[in-house]
Design an enzyme around this catalytic site. Structure first.
Site, PDB file in Angstrom:
ATOM      1  N   SER A  62     -40.962 -20.827  45.296  1.00  0.00           N
ATOM      2  CA  SER A  62     -40.932 -22.298  45.615  1.00  0.00           C
ATOM      3  C   SER A  62     -42.578 -23.097  45.458  1.00  0.00           C
ATOM      4  CB  SER A  62     -40.658 -22.501  47.139  1.00  0.00           C
ATOM      5  OG  SER A  62     -41.371 -21.762  48.066  1.00  0.00           O
ATOM      6  N   ASN A  74     -35.374 -22.904  31.856  1.00  0.00           N
ATOM      7  CA  ASN A  74     -33.922 -22.808  32.061  1.00  0.00           C
ATOM      8  C   ASN A  74     -33.261 -23.128  33.287  1.00  0.00           C
ATOM      9  OD1 ASN A  74     -34.851 -20.165  32.486  1.00  0.00           O
ATOM     10  ND2 ASN A  74     -33.226 -19.085  31.432  1.00  0.00           N
ATOM     11  N   ASP A  80     -27.846  -9.772  33.150  1.00  0.00           N
ATOM     12  CA  ASP A  80     -26.707  -9.074  32.835  1.00  0.00           C
ATOM     13  C   ASP A  80     -26.890  -7.451  33.458  1.00  0.00           C
ATOM     14  OD1 ASP A  80     -25.108 -11.191  32.367  1.00  0.00           O
ATOM     15  OD2 ASP A  80     -25.484 -10.860  30.138  1.00  0.00           O
ATOM     16  N   TYR A  83     -28.367  -5.231  30.538  1.00  0.00           N
ATOM     17  CA  TYR A  83     -29.889  -5.394  30.224  1.00  0.00           C
ATOM     18  C   TYR A  83     -30.612  -4.408  30.953  1.00  0.00           C
ATOM     19  CZ  TYR A  83     -33.865  -7.609  28.458  1.00  0.00           C
ATOM     20  OH  TYR A  83     -35.037  -8.115  27.898  1.00  0.00           O
TER      21      TYR A  83
END
Length: 142
Positions: A62, A74, A80, A83
């Site tokens: 934050s 993004n 995943d 990975y």
């Protein structure tokens, strides 16, 4: 209890799980000057094997924008569970809104495990047969 195997590929402070929250902080692995208006992929110094059936959501802490003027490039990241190789170092993608400097080991982002859920099947149809809600923003302002 779920086990996460963590391989440190850079000299960063070890990951800690705090009692204050249920997200896990990650640290910047290198001291770096970031120029206003540029995109960066910040190495986090870790490769992590997630438990079977889970992915990770990676989001900014934050204070990242307040302290450094950095935005997650993004919105948030998804890691995943495939990975998980010895060279699959986690990175955090940012956009600098001002010139700033990050010291090595600054806590810049955080992650949380999420269950992957059931496998899905997609079926093409010509209509869904449900009542319309009214479009984006249709729930009102209150």
């Amino acid at each position: 209890m779920l086990e996460l195997k963590v391989k440190y590929v850079k000299d960063v402070e070890p990951i800690q799980i705090y009692d204050k929250g249920d997200w896990v902080d990650l640290r910047n692995a290198e001291s770096i000057f970031l120029s206003k208006g540029k995109y960066y992929s910040l190495p986090l110094g870790v490769c992590i094997e997630l438990p079977h059936g889970y992915s990770a959501i990676v989001a900014p802490r934050s204070s990242l924008f307040k302290n450094y003027g950095l935005l997650c490039a993004n919105s948030f990241g998804i890691i995943d569970n495939s990975y998980c190789g010895d060279n699959d170092e986690w990175h955090f993608l940012v956009y600098a809104t001002k010139d700033t400097f990050l010291f090595k080991n600054e806590r810049i982002c955080q992650f949380r495990l999420i269950p992957i859920g059931d496998l899905m099947q997609l079926t093409t149809v010509t209509e869904l047969g449900n009542p319309d809600r009214g479009g984006i923003g249709s729930t009102g302002k209150e």
